[in-house]
Design a protein around this motif. Structure first.
Motif, PDB file in Angstrom:
ATOM      1  N   ALA A 199     -20.179 -43.885 -24.978  1.00 53.92           N
ATOM      2  CA  ALA A 199     -20.199 -44.823 -26.093  1.00 53.92           C
ATOM      3  C   ALA A 199     -19.792 -44.149 -27.395  1.00 53.92           C
ATOM      4  CB  ALA A 199     -21.588 -45.438 -26.238  1.00 53.92           C
ATOM      5  N   VAL A 200     -19.144 -44.915 -28.245  1.00 53.28           N
ATOM      6  CA  VAL A 200     -18.892 -44.483 -29.617  1.00 53.28           C
ATOM      7  C   VAL A 200     -20.146 -44.643 -30.453  1.00 53.28           C
ATOM      8  CG1 VAL A 200     -17.519 -44.944 -31.689  1.00 53.28           C
ATOM      9  CG2 VAL A 200     -16.454 -45.083 -29.426  1.00 53.28           C
ATOM     10  N   PHE A 201     -20.870 -45.740 -30.177  1.00 56.34           N
ATOM     11  CA  PHE A 201     -22.111 -46.020 -30.905  1.00 56.34           C
ATOM     12  C   PHE A 201     -22.992 -46.887 -30.016  1.00 56.34           C
ATOM     13  CE2 PHE A 201     -24.624 -48.776 -33.697  1.00 56.34           C
ATOM     14  CZ  PHE A 201     -25.272 -47.825 -34.473  1.00 56.34           C
ATOM     15  N   VAL A 202     -24.273 -46.516 -29.895  1.00 63.93           N
ATOM     16  CA  VAL A 202     -25.219 -47.280 -29.076  1.00 63.93           C
ATOM     17  C   VAL A 202     -25.996 -48.233 -29.981  1.00 63.93           C
ATOM     18  CG1 VAL A 202     -27.209 -47.165 -27.536  1.00 63.93           C
ATOM     19  CG2 VAL A 202     -25.419 -45.408 -27.400  1.00 63.93           C
ATOM     20  N   ASP A 203     -25.820 -49.523 -29.757  1.00 62.38           N
ATOM     21  CA  ASP A 203     -26.523 -50.522 -30.556  1.00 62.38           C
ATOM     22  C   ASP A 203     -27.982 -50.673 -30.127  1.00 62.38           C
ATOM     23  OD1 ASP A 203     -24.011 -50.809 -31.484  1.00 62.38           O
ATOM     24  OD2 ASP A 203     -23.754 -52.906 -30.969  1.00 62.38           O
ATOM     25  N   GLN A 204     -28.197 -50.701 -28.810  1.00 62.41           N
ATOM     26  CA  GLN A 204     -29.543 -50.966 -28.313  1.00 62.41           C
ATOM     27  C   GLN A 204     -29.685 -50.398 -26.909  1.00 62.41           C
ATOM     28  OE1 GLN A 204     -30.117 -53.586 -25.803  1.00 62.41           O
ATOM     29  NE2 GLN A 204     -32.331 -53.232 -25.712  1.00 62.41           N
ATOM     30  N   GLN A 205     -30.857 -49.837 -26.612  1.00 66.01           N
ATOM     31  CA  GLN A 205     -31.146 -49.292 -25.294  1.00 66.01           C
ATOM     32  C   GLN A 205     -32.631 -49.449 -25.011  1.00 66.01           C
ATOM     33  OE1 GLN A 205     -30.005 -45.201 -24.828  1.00 66.01           O
ATOM     34  NE2 GLN A 205     -30.706 -45.054 -22.715  1.00 66.01           N
ATOM     35  N   SER A 206     -32.973 -49.949 -23.824  1.00 62.81           N
ATOM     36  CA  SER A 206     -34.379 -50.167 -23.492  1.00 62.81           C
ATOM     37  C   SER A 206     -34.580 -50.001 -21.992  1.00 62.81           C
ATOM     38  CB  SER A 206     -34.840 -51.568 -23.931  1.00 62.81           C
ATOM     39  OG  SER A 206     -34.157 -52.571 -23.212  1.00 62.81           O
ATOM     40  N   MET A 207     -35.843 -49.719 -21.629  1.00 61.45           N
ATOM     41  CA  MET A 207     -36.228 -49.579 -20.227  1.00 61.45           C
ATOM     42  C   MET A 207     -37.612 -50.183 -20.047  1.00 61.45           C
ATOM     43  SD  MET A 207     -36.325 -46.149 -17.825  1.00 61.45           S
ATOM     44  CE  MET A 207     -34.613 -45.801 -18.225  1.00 61.45           C
ATOM     45  N   LYS A 208     -37.812 -50.901 -18.954  1.00 59.27           N
ATOM     46  CA  LYS A 208     -39.063 -51.618 -18.716  1.00 59.27           C
ATOM     47  C   LYS A 208     -39.638 -51.186 -17.370  1.00 59.27           C
ATOM     48  CE  LYS A 208     -40.916 -56.326 -18.393  1.00 59.27           C
ATOM     49  NZ  LYS A 208     -40.560 -57.777 -18.396  1.00 59.27           N
ATOM     50  N   PHE A 209     -40.983 -51.047 -17.326  1.00 60.79           N
ATOM     51  CA  PHE A 209     -41.680 -50.658 -16.106  1.00 60.79           C
ATOM     52  C   PHE A 209     -42.663 -51.770 -15.726  1.00 60.79           C
ATOM     53  CE2 PHE A 209     -40.367 -46.858 -18.270  1.00 60.79           C
ATOM     54  CZ  PHE A 209     -39.944 -46.001 -17.266  1.00 60.79           C
ATOM     55  N   ASP A 210     -42.558 -52.264 -14.488  1.00 62.11           N
ATOM     56  CA  ASP A 210     -43.463 -53.291 -13.965  1.00 62.11           C
ATOM     57  C   ASP A 210     -44.163 -52.743 -12.727  1.00 62.11           C
ATOM     58  OD1 ASP A 210     -42.820 -55.225 -15.864  1.00 62.11           O
ATOM     59  OD2 ASP A 210     -41.060 -55.867 -14.749  1.00 62.11           O
TER      60      ASP A 210
END
Length: 283
Positions: free
Chosen positions: A131-142
């Protein structure tokens, strides 16, 4: 004689009871063997999901790189799409018969994939490197451990219930429909646990990426018909010829009306003579 007859009937009855018992007992064993499916997975059922949105230099090239990376990590590509939104479009004169089309647009892409859960962190780090620029990144645990355990315990109860139904079944009480319902429910719960195991092993990740607005230049045919008109002097000559044709047509029209012209001329002469006589009489 009667004693032998009684002994014979008792022996036949005992044999019939033994055959009926043998008919039902193996059915319960067969059902248990059919329904019991070994499940050694007792670890915690943690499901990971991730999503990212980032900017890239070229959407098409990034899509190809991501596909190769997913395959290299042992994952599978579930879905992808690429679309462009046009913000502005304009056509300017390029030559007599062609135009230069200028289009400003933005291209975006998205990918949904399954990646081995133990490689999810490493995979997201590699994607961020593209990426040139990361706008958003997330991770979820269930954590679905309790749901998984609940399905297992309910299935054990169903196995025991089916065995009891087959064991006590007789000609007067048919529990086939009840047994089939329990078996179908067992299969549903078992498939649900298989889905949980699959989601624990492979994590779902959604990737959305885009590139900066791009201006596309394209030479296209000139669709403005007025630009294809002849030059001024050629049109002047054509108009002179056309005027001469119109004049001749006018003469032809007058030739068709010669009678009316003659009548008008006679009437005009007669009117002048009438006025001349009136003036002499007045004098």
């Amino acid at each position: 004689m009667k004693r032998y007859l009684v002994y014979g009937l008792a022996a036949l009855l005992f044999a019939a009871c033994s055959q009926e018992k043998k008919f039902h007992e193996p059915s319960a064993d067969a059902t248990s063997n059919e329904l019991m499916i070994s499940d050694s997975s007792s670890a915690a059922k943690i499901i990971k999901t991730a999503d990212m949105r980032f900017r890239v230099k070229d959407v098409q090239q990034t899509k190809e790189k991501l596909g190769n990376l997913i395959k290299a990590e042992g994952g599978t590509l579930a879905e992808f799409s690429i679309h462009s939104d046009v913000y502005q479009s304009e056509k300017v004169r390029y030559s007599t018969d062609s135009l230069l089309e200028l289009t400003s647009y933005r291209t975006e892409g998205s990918i949904v994939a399954k990646v081995p859960a133990d490689k999810l962190d490493e995979f997201t780090n590699k994607v961020a490197g593209m990426a040139v620029f990361v706008d958003q990144q997330s991770m979820k645990f269930d954590d679905l451990s309790l749901s998984y355990l609940s399905n297992q315990l309910k299935n054990q109860n169903r196995i025991a219930a089916v065995g009891q139904l087959n064991k006590h079944a007789n000609k007067k009480s048919n529990n086939v429909e009840t047994a089939l319902t329990l078996k179908d429910s067992y299969v549903d719960q078992k498939l649900e646990n298989m889905r949980i195991n699959d989601r624990v092993k492979y994590s779902d990740i959604t990737l959305a990426f885009y590139q900066d607005n791009t201006v596309k230049k394209l030479v296209v045919g000139n669709d403005n018909l007025s630009d294809y008109r002849p030059s001024f002097f050629r049109r002047l000559g054509l108009n002179i010829q056309n005027g001469w044709v119109i004049f001749m047509e006018f003469l032809l029209i007058l030739a068709n009306l010669w009678m009316l012209i003659l009548v008008a001329a006679v009437a005009f002469i007669a009117f002048k003579q009438y006025r001349k006589r009136n003036r002499k009489a007045a004098i």
